[in-house]
Design a protein around this motif. Sequence first.
Motif, short mmCIF file in Angstrom:
data_model
loop_
_atom_site.label_atom_id
_atom_site.label_comp_id
_atom_site.label_asym_id
_atom_site.label_seq_id
_atom_site.Cartn_x
_atom_site.Cartn_y
_atom_site.Cartn_z
N MET B 407 45.06 -63.96 71.52
CA MET B 407 45.99 -63.02 70.90
C MET B 407 47.14 -62.69 71.84
SD MET B 407 45.38 -59.16 69.57
CE MET B 407 45.99 -58.36 71.05
N SER B 408 46.83 -62.53 73.11
CA SER B 408 47.85 -62.28 74.13
C SER B 408 47.31 -62.81 75.44
CB SER B 408 48.16 -60.79 74.24
OG SER B 408 47.02 -60.08 74.66
N PHE B 409 48.19 -63.08 76.37
CA PHE B 409 47.73 -63.69 77.62
C PHE B 409 48.72 -63.42 78.73
CE2 PHE B 409 50.79 -67.10 78.05
CZ PHE B 409 51.28 -67.23 76.76
N GLY B 425 43.37 -62.90 78.96
CA GLY B 425 44.05 -62.39 77.78
C GLY B 425 43.08 -61.89 76.75
N MET B 426 43.65 -61.29 75.71
CA MET B 426 42.82 -60.80 74.61
C MET B 426 42.46 -61.98 73.73
SD MET B 426 41.57 -57.98 73.20
CE MET B 426 42.51 -56.46 73.21
#
Lengths: 400, 479
Positions: B407-409, B425-426
Amino acid sequence: MAKGIRDKVAILGMGCSKFGERWESGAEELMLEAFKEALADAGVDKKQLQAAWFSTAIDEVHVGKSGIPLSMTLRLDNIPVTHVENMCASGTEAFRGAVYAVASGAVDFALALGVEKLKDTGYGGLPGGRGAPLQQLWNANGTAPGNFAQLASAYQAAHGVGYDDIKKAIGHVSWKSHQNGAKNAKAHLQKAVEMDTILNAPMIAAPLGLFDCCGVSDGAAAAIVTTPEIAKSLGRHDVISVKALQLSVSNGSESGFNSWDGSYFHTTRIASKKAYEEAGIKNPREEVSMFEVHDCFSVTELVTMEDLHISETGKGWKDVLDGFYDADGKIPCQIDGGLKCFGHPIGASGLRMLYEMYLQLQGKAGPRQLKDPRIGMTHNLGGSPRENVASVSIIGRLDA
Amino acid sequence: MVGIVAYGAYVPRLRLQRQAVYDANKWFAPNLRGQAKGERSMANWDEDSVTMAVEAARDCLGEVDAKSLRNLHFASTTLPFKDRQNAGVIAAALTVEQGLMASDVAGSQKAGTSALIASLRSADSGPSMVVASDKRLTRVASAAELQYGDAAAAFLCGTDKVIAKLVATHSVSMDFIDHFRGDESDFDYGWEERWIRDEGYLKIVPPAVKAALAAANLKGADIAHFIMASLMPAVPKQMAKMSGIAETAVRDALSDRLGDTGTAHPLVMLAHTLETAKAGERIMVLGFGQGLDVIILEATGELAKLPKRMGVSGWLARRKAETNYLKFLAFNEMLPIDKGMRAEFDKKTALSILWRKRDMIYGLVGGKCRVCGTVQFPKSQVCVNPNCHAVDSQDDYRMSGLEASVMSFTADSLTYSPDPPAWYGMITFPEGGRFMADFTDCDKEQVKVGAKMRMTFRIRDNDQMRGGFKRYFWKATPV
């Protein structure tokens, strides 16, 4: 039905130490530096203070726990002192305690003081912390820049913004703070920096470069609050009152439930909305004169301006590039240099932001003074985008 | 019918280029020039024999419920813990506790085959797993540094749907010391090769092989696959010839791609063999080390029906060439590198918390809410769904086998990592659930929002203040 805090409490005096690498000073010296200015500004005697709230956030070895360090350092008159910690919102939390004490009628004069002495940790950046013992077993081995950097990747994905555009926009955020900080004698970093330097700086946590990260500083800030009536009785004509104090704390939905996309701060959206209601602000983009927001990292400021309902969601980066938040823009943001350049002694930051608003509202901000501001808003964010404490404060002229 | 019912393997992604090792060391050891060819597997900094064993066990089990296991034998001469059951960590990662007899088998290069024999013999009493894994340290500029590799193999033994039935075993135990590793050393000490060959292999192996063939009522020519690990490439051929086994039956020791993986190697070679063995083919596995184990198996028709798995070939194909010899030394704590202040954290583990949360930490077990169906990690008393918040409503939900997406990093250069920058990340699971995860075995090109990740069991921290307590947890790695 609760009516909120609007106009119930006035700021009688504020003080702020010089922020920066204060090698020559300990937390105690910084505390006294801020306190002396606040006390002189308030025009009251120390003995008149009836309660105090004291904020620090990181590594309590610098002052130790409890309210004792504040009471001892300032030699307070054995009044109640409460130590508060709510991450980067700690300073605002201390302010909230003092303001609520006055608003309740329990005391006439209360002190809020925040300090952090980061440069004695031996670290260039913030000292690390791995959280609670269970978190140490599983949470990613990250840092503050690493956690906040992820806003960029998620924001890009959510709004289809290219890498170069986001990099330029967050670079502009930092450029602006450096421009502003250069006019602030109390700021940690007082040098304007070229865009090229910002864009080409070494990476800290992709895509955040060195200039996308705020200053790690020593400093203290303080406020003495009372009621508007008492302020007037003491001869104040330009009473600055508290319009709203809101706090929103994550309950784990962002980090644990698959509805948040990582591109914004859920808590800031809630806290700011409630704050506008409390302050009676209908259209913040028109009514708020200036902001001090939690620009721990440039990308944080960018998305925060959307979460404060000033920029449209997904369009904040364009407002930034258009100069909307520059010193000469529609709503200046970080006119004192922000966390980026004024610095970020965690426990003091919330009070430092209020200090700038307070100066600006009285027309005392010197070379960076804005033209006739009426409402100032501050915002703090503690933790990480996925789990945080968001605080929003609005202060303004009593007649605003 | 007792035999093997499933196999699995694991080979770390990094492959150290032998030429790079030689180039760094040739000033001192020019005699290694002849071995500066090909590559050897190289464990990442967060891998050890336990983490590799978990991956091999997962590869082996596939859809088989680990809770059905009744025996778990873990063979290694590089056990991360001297006193703490290493097999127990593997069992915890597989979330099996009840009804399981777990044991560590060690002390010899034939520990892998001995554990396989024990596993086959105990298969009557329920599904039995053997995992062999080794990550041996080697001295700088030694031949072993070039020859050794890191890997693991796992076999599930049982009586139902046997893919390779047990035909016979024969073992001899004799204190022939070709090499040893004393309690005070991290490294092997070896004796002369000619002596090992002439007095060791030549005198120990053929009689034992002959006895095993006799027990099975077979001749050498009946063996289709002859598995023998040896650092001397000519020896397996010589042993086969002496035993009447065709030279074409001698299995590739994978020296050029993998290296010799110690205790695991006979089992790695067996797993590799089972990838292509045909029904009716007989397989002989030798384990040499202070004696000899001989195992004769016969592939059955069930082998072809076994669901696809990574196996040795699959993991060998997932590779990244590593030419940085200094990185190899640093990963193995062989280089007093300046780790900086951020490496100074006290990594003390609250053992009481680890015990309470062992399913969460070792098994990556989250929760699924009975009221709203939300999957979440960690499992908590109050449901995370903002529209639910039901109390005490969650059942265990295993996440380790699920695919997640990014999802994010970020790539963090500030935090301490033995392999900077630290990627994390997520990650979100499509069934629900998410958490901020460390990434491992990843490159810049692979990490994007939306990229698919699988979970892998890794070392998270090594508590060197307390003698090396490894903290294990799951990390995300690109699919």
